[in-house]
Design a protein around this motif. Structure first.
Motif, PDB file in Angstrom:
ATOM      1  N   TRP A  87      -4.791  -7.129  -5.020  1.00  0.00           N
ATOM      2  CA  TRP A  87      -4.434  -8.535  -5.117  1.00  0.00           C
ATOM      3  C   TRP A  87      -4.788  -9.062  -6.502  1.00  0.00           C
ATOM      4  O   TRP A  87      -5.786  -8.625  -7.104  1.00  0.00           O
ATOM      5  N   ILE A  98       0.811  -1.221   0.000  1.00  0.00           N
ATOM      6  CA  ILE A  98       0.000   0.000   0.000  1.00  0.00           C
ATOM      7  C   ILE A  98       0.837   1.260   0.000  1.00  0.00           C
ATOM      8  O   ILE A  98       0.336   2.334  -0.356  1.00  0.00           O
ATOM      9  N   ALA A 145       1.651  -4.633   3.941  1.00  0.00           N
ATOM     10  CA  ALA A 145       0.191  -4.632   3.907  1.00  0.00           C
ATOM     11  C   ALA A 145      -0.182  -4.359   2.452  1.00  0.00           C
ATOM     12  O   ALA A 145       0.507  -3.603   1.768  1.00  0.00           O
ATOM     13  N   TRP A 146      -1.271  -4.940   1.975  1.00  0.00           N
ATOM     14  CA  TRP A 146      -1.518  -4.998   0.539  1.00  0.00           C
ATOM     15  C   TRP A 146      -2.900  -4.500   0.156  1.00  0.00           C
ATOM     16  O   TRP A 146      -3.916  -4.969   0.695  1.00  0.00           O
ATOM     17  N   ASP A 147      -2.941  -3.569  -0.804  1.00  0.00           N
ATOM     18  CA  ASP A 147      -4.214  -2.967  -1.180  1.00  0.00           C
ATOM     19  C   ASP A 147      -4.792  -3.526  -2.479  1.00  0.00           C
ATOM     20  O   ASP A 147      -5.978  -3.332  -2.746  1.00  0.00           O
TER      21      ASP A 147
END
Lengths: 123, 107
Positions: free
Chosen positions: A113, A100, A109-111
């Protein structure tokens, strides 16, 4: 619009190899760390590996360390996961994910996928 | 390795009710905790990062609190689209780990 397209999943025998790809678009690819996360059928999420925007450093889960290698080609906006010595317990849907935060090394942390690609390890 | 324990495993509630989900870490992760929502056949969706920051586009009914080892995700009033599985995840150190998930189901 950010898009992540995972590919390369297949049925492979134990001990075999496979290379997954994740083609990205819609953002400045080299500015973001990328990761692979997997999910075994009916199970929870497991982080697999991460790579910074410039390709180093890289990080691995203990369960795949020494067998899997993450890499990226920023000229092609693509991240890869080379999987060797595959085991039955590696069977899962593998998804790439975008950090992110820009230029963070690897924020974790990933926004966004990918839709995932299925890897099945079975004889 | 940090172990994240989520409770309850399943939460049965009606639309309009308040949902409170818990995530407990085996050691302090400071505020480095995220929450994701996942629906069947879909990729996870980031809701909250760094314990209390709503991700872009996430409705205000979702809120996160906590620090150290105890964290809470609250959905103030459940909408029909909120029934899903929720995972917590830390980024305090390597390896990154996820909790086992809480399923919020319609009562």
């Amino acid at each position: 619009e950010v898009q992540l397209l995972d590919s390369g999943g297949d049925l492979v025998q134990p001990g075999g190899s496979l290379r997954l790809s994740c083609a990205a678009s819609g953002f400045t690819f080299s500015s973001y760390a990328m990761s692979w996360v997997r999910q075994a059928p009916g199970k929870g999420l497991e982080w697999v590996s991460s790579i910074s925007g410039l390709g180093s450093p890289t990080y691995y889960a203990d369960s795949v360390k020494g067998r899997f290698t993450i890499s990226r080609d920023n000229s092609k906006s693509t991240v890869y996961l080379q999987m060797n010595s595959l085991r039955a317990e590696d069977t899962a849907v593998y998804s790439c994910a975008k950090d992110i935060v820009e230029n963070s090394g690897s924020y974790g942390a990933w926004d966004y996928w990918g839709q995932g690609t299925l890897v099945t390890v079975s004889s | 390795e940090v172990v994240l324990t989520q409770s309850p495993a399943t939460l049965s509630l009606s639309p309009g009710e308040r949902a409170t989900l818990s995530c407990r870490a085996s050691q302090s992760v400071s505020s480095y905790l995220a929450w994701y929502q996942q629906k069947p056949g879909q990729a996870p969706r980031l809701l909250i990062y760094d314990a209390s920051n709503r991700a872009t586009g996430i409705p205000a009914r979702f809120s996160g609190t906590g620090s150290g080892t105890d964290f809470t995700l609250t959905i103030s009033s459940l909408e029909p689209e909120d029934f899903a599985v929720y995972f917590c995840q830390h980024r305090s150190n390597w390896p990154l780990t996820f909790g086992g998930g809480t399923k919020v189901e319609i009562k």
